[in-house]
Design a protein around this motif. Structure first.
Motif, short mmCIF file in Angstrom:
data_model
loop_
_atom_site.label_atom_id
_atom_site.label_comp_id
_atom_site.label_asym_id
_atom_site.label_seq_id
_atom_site.Cartn_x
_atom_site.Cartn_y
_atom_site.Cartn_z
N LEU A 105 0.82 -1.02 -0.31
CA LEU A 105 0.15 -0.01 -0.04
C LEU A 105 0.91 1.30 0.28
O LEU A 105 0.87 1.91 -0.51
CB LEU A 105 -1.17 -0.24 1.37
N GLN A 106 1.94 1.39 0.72
CA GLN A 106 2.95 2.87 1.00
C GLN A 106 3.29 2.79 -0.64
O GLN A 106 3.53 3.88 -1.01
CB GLN A 106 3.59 2.23 1.97
N ALA A 107 3.88 1.35 -0.70
CA ALA A 107 4.27 2.04 -2.38
C ALA A 107 3.92 2.32 -3.51
O ALA A 107 4.33 2.82 -3.91
CB ALA A 107 5.15 0.21 -2.50
N VAL A 108 2.41 1.82 -3.62
CA VAL A 108 0.82 2.04 -4.19
C VAL A 108 0.88 3.64 -3.76
O VAL A 108 0.88 4.51 -5.20
CB VAL A 108 0.11 1.63 -4.65
N GLU A 109 0.70 4.64 -2.96
CA GLU A 109 0.62 5.81 -1.79
C GLU A 109 1.85 6.87 -3.14
O GLU A 109 1.73 7.75 -3.19
CB GLU A 109 0.44 6.14 -1.18
N GLY A 110 3.01 5.98 -2.46
CA GLY A 110 4.59 6.83 -2.75
C GLY A 110 4.62 6.72 -4.79
O GLY A 110 4.78 8.14 -5.45
N ALA A 111 3.72 6.08 -5.38
CA ALA A 111 4.15 5.44 -6.66
C ALA A 111 3.68 6.94 -7.36
O ALA A 111 3.82 7.82 -8.31
CB ALA A 111 3.82 4.41 -7.30
N LEU A 112 1.81 6.75 -6.80
CA LEU A 112 0.62 7.81 -7.02
C LEU A 112 1.26 8.89 -6.77
O LEU A 112 1.04 10.08 -7.59
CB LEU A 112 -0.58 7.43 -6.23
N ARG A 113 1.84 9.61 -5.46
CA ARG A 113 2.19 10.63 -5.32
C ARG A 113 3.24 11.84 -6.64
O ARG A 113 3.32 12.86 -6.63
CB ARG A 113 3.09 11.16 -3.59
#
Length: 250
Positions: A105-113
């Motif tokens: 989840l953190q990786a996806v959120e970071g990728a989206l940012r």
């Protein structure tokens, strides 16, 4: 009156069932599955439960929300068979999976940012003759150049289902529309984060199903809430299991 003082109080299946909104058959099935320790029988064949069985049932029902029915069953069966270490191993696996889910989840959120607004690649970059096709979109060379990767990498991502470019009917070249560019950029960010293609593919599918990045924010919020709820459920399950372990004979 404490739990330990009630160990010899006889309880009927219906007593356990009513306390948790279950059917008496469900309680019997839990015993057959090893979730509850084996109950002694009266001379007439009736099961007699004690607070030990009630504690086992409380522990199992508390474990299910955090670990799932199958793992909760395996945990209780291990405890009742005298294999507490196996039960702890199963619990550790669930916690490891939860941690892995949080990192994803953190990786996806970071990728989206990191994605930011989508901009079209510049013309003339890469081996293709033009950036934009007649119907709109970008070719493989310019997109690869924009991302700083090789065209072969984009082809590999296509085979893995991460991007789905159409083909220009005149030239046969791959044409990446805005959604394809978004998916490629998201895949690129996740690859930089160390994620494998098979781990990225379900996330790209979720982005597509959500209709883009903005609708995905709600899905990510829900995902975060579910992980938090799972973590709290594991704590509640651990408390009931510890109480049962204190009562369960070694």
């Amino acid at each position: 009156m404490g739990r330990n003082s009630q160990n010899h109080r006889h309880l009927r299946p219906v007593d356990l069932a009513r306390a948790h909104g279950l059917s008496t058959q469900a309680v019997r099935n839990y015993e057959l599955a090893g979730i509850l320790p084996a109950a002694p029988r009266t001379p007439h064949g009736y099961r007699t439960y004690t607070s030990l069985h009630a504690g086992a049932l409380r522990a199992f029902l508390a474990l299910v929300p955090g670990h799932g029915h199958r793992t909760a069953t395996a945990i209780m069966r291990a405890v009742n068979e005298g294999s507490a270490e196996e039960a702890f191993r199963l619990i550790d696996e669930s916690h490891a999976q939860l941690l892995d889910d949080r990192r994803t989840l953190q990786a996806v959120e970071g990728a989206l940012r990191d994605l930011g607004p989508i901009t079209a690649p510049e013309a003339g970059v890469g081996p293709e003759p033009a950036v934009m096709s007649g119907a709109g979109g970008t070719f493989i060379g310019p997109l690869a150049g924009k991302l700083g990767i090789r065209p072969a990498t984009l082809r590999k991502w296509e085979h893995a289902g991460l991007v789905s470019p159409r083909r220009d009917p005149r030239t046969g070249y791959r044409v990446y529309d805005e959604a394809d560019v978004r998916d490629a950029r998201l895949a690129h960010q996740l690859r930089r984060g160390g994620y494998l293609l098979e781990q990225i593919a379900p996330l790209i599918t979720q982005v597509r199903a959500a209709g883009g990045l903005e609708p995905l924010e709600a899905a990510l919020c829900d995902w975060r809430d579910r992980l938090s709820a799972c973590g709290r459920a594991m704590l509640a399950g651990a408390a009931e299991l510890e109480a049962y372990l204190r009562e369960h004979p070694a």
